[in-house]
Write an enzyme that holds these catalytic residues in place. Sequence first.
Site, PDB file in Angstrom:
ATOM      1  CB  SER A 223       4.117-107.506  16.142  1.00  0.00           C
ATOM      2  OG  SER A 223       4.361-106.774  17.319  1.00  0.00           O
TER       3      SER A 223
ATOM      4  CG  HIS B   4       8.711-105.890  15.913  1.00  0.00           C
ATOM      5  ND1 HIS B   4       8.460-104.788  15.124  1.00  0.00           N
ATOM      6  CD2 HIS B   4       7.541-106.160  16.562  1.00  0.00           C
ATOM      7  CE1 HIS B   4       7.203-104.407  15.289  1.00  0.00           C
ATOM      8  NE2 HIS B   4       6.635-105.222  16.157  1.00  0.00           N
TER       9      HIS B   4
END
Length: 422
Positions: free
Chosen positions: A235, A285
Amino acid sequence: MDDKSLLDRVVEGLAELLNSLGFNGTRLRWRWQNHRAAQRETAARRQVEMRAVTGRHKMCPGCRSLIPTGASTCPDCGADVGRVAGPGPGRLLARLLPERAPVTGALLTAILAVFALMAATWGFGSPRGGGLGAIFSLLGFDGTTLARFGWGHGPWVLGRGEYWRLITPLFLHAGIVHLLFNCYVLLQIGTLLEEEVGGDRLWVVFLISGLCGGVASNFVRPLILGRAVPYVGASGAIFGLIGLALVYGWRRGGAYGDSLRRAMITWTIYVLLFGFVVGADNFAHVGGLAGGAAMGLLVAGKQARGNAADPLWRAAAWLGIGACLWAFVMMAMHGADVLGPRGRAAAALQGSGLATGAGEAGEWESGRRAAHTARPAGVAATDEVPGAVPRPHRRGGQGRFRPLNTRSSARRSIEGHARPQT
């Protein structure tokens, strides 16, 4: 000759009955015919896919002639057909992957292959917790397995010099839900960006963004929250692609650039909020997003491919492939070091398929048998098998579990972080 099935006749009779009663039976007949047509199209498509696997010829892209599978040159037009995919599983896989985005397809294949390897050699763990926790741990791996295959953990990166753990987490996923979500987003954004900026740039930005996310998770997070938590997942690298798309849309401008930028902003907000809800590693992230945005400044605006910088990006892409190969070789050689000497012996047999287990008790039993049959020299028989797997024992006639008794700091770290950040 009437080729209608019994079900077709039943629907036809029902439609006539509805018409006689004053209802719209024709609409029912029309819907059923459309449904049957869709079924025939699906069956025909599957037959074509099977012929792609079992056929004996391939087609020349120049003159469209059918030539033998092993031919490297077309006998009719002389075109080079050595790279044309012949019948077999490879052609079926090529049909499933995006045709215009081979690098995105290769990334998806690598991520799925690592997940399948982990499942085949070490197996899945039991679901943990309830609610969302149980859903996200469905068909997932325990901390020992993820540590063995290279999860990212700051104290191990610096303290043990395992810098390859900055790369391997990009291809690891904690469970099937985590895997499918990241693969879906990568397929959507990766395919779009690869058509715009090219495969070399996409791969380099993916890798560097993943490294930036790993640095943020490994080293920035402990400075702010005071605690290092292992992490896995692509991610952070995917957020880097979102950052690249943001900057690319801003630099390109126009209606397309503005719509791309707005879509990426929406993606960023939604995924960050979702990360807060499920407890994902938003440090990785945000780090990946910043890294991808910074790399986006190096990608040309309206002409992001086909310019003088292409050879440099190609060289950087090959360096990235080399770094990944190095990281996975190091993982194969030293990934089990954190499990201790007997854990390495158990991992060696587990990876070769000689030791198998079902559930926590079975995993411990597998490690125990492997440790007793392949104990390295100098390891006492009374040593416990390191790992995050409990040991079954009986007390008062009741089957219970207690943690393994070991002083290994690496094992205590695995136990303390049995659920890594994703």
